[in-house]
Scaffold this motif. Structure first.
Motif, mmCIF file in Angstrom:
data_model
loop_
_atom_site.group_PDB
_atom_site.id
_atom_site.type_symbol
_atom_site.label_atom_id
_atom_site.label_comp_id
_atom_site.label_asym_id
_atom_site.label_seq_id
_atom_site.Cartn_x
_atom_site.Cartn_y
_atom_site.Cartn_z
ATOM 1 N N ASP A 113 -23.853 19.179 66.860
ATOM 2 C CA ASP A 113 -22.430 19.091 66.534
ATOM 3 C C ASP A 113 -22.208 18.164 65.340
ATOM 4 O O ASP A 113 -21.369 18.445 64.478
ATOM 5 N N SER A 114 -22.973 17.074 65.282
ATOM 6 C CA SER A 114 -22.846 16.139 64.157
ATOM 7 C C SER A 114 -23.257 16.810 62.853
ATOM 8 O O SER A 114 -22.599 16.651 61.817
ATOM 9 N N TYR A 115 -24.352 17.576 62.892
ATOM 10 C CA TYR A 115 -24.800 18.273 61.683
ATOM 11 C C TYR A 115 -23.742 19.275 61.218
ATOM 12 O O TYR A 115 -23.423 19.336 60.024
ATOM 13 N N THR A 116 -23.178 20.030 62.154
ATOM 14 C CA THR A 116 -22.158 21.015 61.791
ATOM 15 C C THR A 116 -20.935 20.345 61.186
ATOM 16 O O THR A 116 -20.382 20.808 60.180
ATOM 17 N N SER A 117 -20.489 19.226 61.780
ATOM 18 C CA SER A 117 -19.306 18.524 61.284
ATOM 19 C C SER A 117 -19.514 17.993 59.878
ATOM 20 O O SER A 117 -18.631 18.097 59.019
ATOM 21 N N LEU A 118 -20.703 17.429 59.618
ATOM 22 C CA LEU A 118 -20.980 16.868 58.295
ATOM 23 C C LEU A 118 -21.226 17.969 57.266
ATOM 24 O O LEU A 118 -20.801 17.855 56.113
ATOM 25 N N ALA A 119 -21.910 19.040 57.674
ATOM 26 C CA ALA A 119 -22.227 20.125 56.737
ATOM 27 C C ALA A 119 -20.978 20.856 56.283
ATOM 28 O O ALA A 119 -20.939 21.425 55.186
ATOM 29 N N ARG A 120 -19.930 20.823 57.110
ATOM 30 C CA ARG A 120 -18.696 21.533 56.788
ATOM 31 C C ARG A 120 -18.067 21.016 55.496
ATOM 32 O O ARG A 120 -17.387 21.742 54.783
ATOM 33 N N ARG A 121 -18.315 19.726 55.181
ATOM 34 C CA ARG A 121 -17.687 19.115 54.008
ATOM 35 C C ARG A 121 -18.688 18.728 52.932
ATOM 36 O O ARG A 121 -18.299 18.297 51.864
ATOM 37 N N ALA A 122 -19.971 18.834 53.232
ATOM 38 C CA ALA A 122 -20.991 18.298 52.325
ATOM 39 C C ALA A 122 -21.024 19.071 51.011
ATOM 40 O O ALA A 122 -20.973 20.298 50.987
ATOM 41 N N THR A 123 -21.112 18.331 49.914
ATOM 42 C CA THR A 123 -21.307 18.945 48.603
ATOM 43 C C THR A 123 -22.763 18.834 48.170
ATOM 44 O O THR A 123 -23.237 19.626 47.367
ATOM 45 N N ILE A 124 -23.465 17.835 48.677
ATOM 46 C CA ILE A 124 -24.896 17.663 48.426
ATOM 47 C C ILE A 124 -25.589 17.671 49.776
ATOM 48 O O ILE A 124 -25.349 16.804 50.614
ATOM 49 N N ARG A 125 -26.472 18.631 50.009
ATOM 50 C CA ARG A 125 -26.994 18.858 51.342
ATOM 51 C C ARG A 125 -28.354 18.217 51.610
ATOM 52 O O ARG A 125 -28.795 18.192 52.759
ATOM 53 N N GLN A 126 -29.021 17.694 50.598
ATOM 54 C CA GLN A 126 -30.357 17.189 50.855
ATOM 55 C C GLN A 126 -30.373 15.937 51.717
ATOM 56 O O GLN A 126 -31.411 15.563 52.255
ATOM 57 N N HIS A 127 -29.209 15.266 51.861
ATOM 58 C CA HIS A 127 -29.153 14.059 52.681
ATOM 59 C C HIS A 127 -28.545 14.320 54.053
ATOM 60 O O HIS A 127 -28.320 13.380 54.814
ATOM 61 N N LEU A 128 -28.295 15.567 54.390
ATOM 62 C CA LEU A 128 -27.578 15.864 55.614
ATOM 63 C C LEU A 128 -28.353 15.468 56.868
ATOM 64 O O LEU A 128 -27.767 14.959 57.836
#
Length: 344
Positions: free
Chosen positions: A167-182
């Motif tokens: 759930d945390s990954y989904t919440s952060l990925a929804r807004r991320a512009t740079i994904r390598q630090h997700l």
């Protein structure tokens, strides 16, 4: 000799029959008007996503705290869209405890289901977000995070760790512009959330916990959290969150956070119910009524300027203002704490 096609004119005697035939196969004007009003209400991308989230929820309802995470908009904007859906009768609401819950109105349940199962898939365009190999890499990395956190929090159980991590990954990925630090950000956020779960379940024997909440969690709340952590260290647990988190911290704030060694704790994070439950003090900064209210918590609202709209000198003044407020808060929470005369 040129052949001329004969065009038959409608016979006057047929006109009434044609009109009656068409009326029998169309919608009555008043019904069409009401239906068009409902269609107009969902003819907005965010409102359509809200309806989809509500209808697709396992219990058939969604909390306003879930709906605020759909887009980077303010609490009042979310309230405006929900009011539009309620005004046309498409959704109903019910306040239970600290939150308001929304569900699709019973007469519209089949309609919404048909909309989501037909129109939306037909309109969808396939986008390849990740190559298959990259997706598999992320899954493996998240599996490693789940195993690690399940070992750190055995009392919560492996299913809780998996649910929180994904759930945390989904919440952060929804807004991320740079994904390598997700993935590392997911690890940090999920660990915080699991710590909050554990503390909420057993509140005794822990240092005081303070939660700073603003709209975007991109400036004010991070500065406050970083200052409090710098002064108090492990004597206070500090969190920051946003009612509608931004993709990144404001550029004007970043130098101040770097000077305070805020590190990865400064990335924007969504507000969670468990963070509020685990906190002793909740400080809001212009996020409206999105933050839930629980008895026994201390709530304060700090009227602090928004650094996103300020000049360089204005941002410095905002940081000074927050610094003074944090110092006063620590004098109340930890009277014996020695504070430096000037900000580090």
């Amino acid at each position: 000799m040129t052949a001329t096609a004969a065009v038959s004119e409608p016979h006057p005697a047929h006109e009434g029959c044609v009109s009656m035939h068409l009326e029998a196969h169309t919608i009555a004007p008043d019904i069409a008007g009401r239906a068009a009003t409902v269609l107009k209400a969902v003819a907005d991308p965010l409102r359509l996503r809200m309806v989809a989230l509500i209808a697709s929820a396992p219990t058939g309802e969604a909390c306003v705290c879930d709906l605020t995470e759909l887009a980077e908009v303010t609490g009042p904007t979310v309230s405006h869209h929900l009011k539009t859906l309620k005004d046309v009768g498409l959704v109903t609401s019910e306040r239970r405890g600290t939150w308001v819950y929304y569900r699709v109105a019973e007469p519209y349940v089949p309609t919404v289901r048909a909309l989501l199962e037909t129109l939306v898939p037909a309109s969808a365009t396939r986008h390849v977000v990740h190559e298959q190999g990259e997706l598999e890499h992320v899954d493996r990395a998240l599996d490693a995070v789940i195993r690690d956190l399940a070992e750190r929090f055995p009392e919560l159980g492996a299913p809780a760790a998996e649910r929180i991590v994904r759930d945390s990954y989904t919440s952060l990925a929804r807004r991320a512009t740079i994904r390598q630090h997700l993935v590392p950000l997911t690890r940090h956020f999920a660990r915080q959330r699991l710590e909050d779960l554990r503390r909420a379940a057993s509140p005794e024997g822990h240092p005081p916990q303070v939660l700073f909440v603003c709209v975007q969690n991109a400036g004010r709340s991070q500065i406050a959290a970083a200052l409090l952590h710098r002064y108090a260290g492990d004597k206070v647990v500090v969190r920051s969150a946003g009612s509608a988190p931004a993709a990144s911290v404001h550029d004007a704030v970043r130098p101040h956070l770097d000077a305070l060694d805020a590190g990865e704790a400064a990335f924007p994070k969504p507000l969670t119910d468990d963070a509020v439950r685990a906190s002793d003090v909740v400080i809001t900064m212009g996020c409206g009524d999105v933050c839930p209210i629980y008895p026994g918590k201390r709530y304060e609202d700090w009227q602090v300027g928004d650094p996103a709209l300020a000049s360089e000198a204005g941002v410095a003044a905002i940081v000074d203002d927050i610094d003074g407020r944090v110092r006063e808060l620590l004098r109340q929470l930890l009277p014996d704490l020695s504070l430096p005369a000037t900000r580090p």
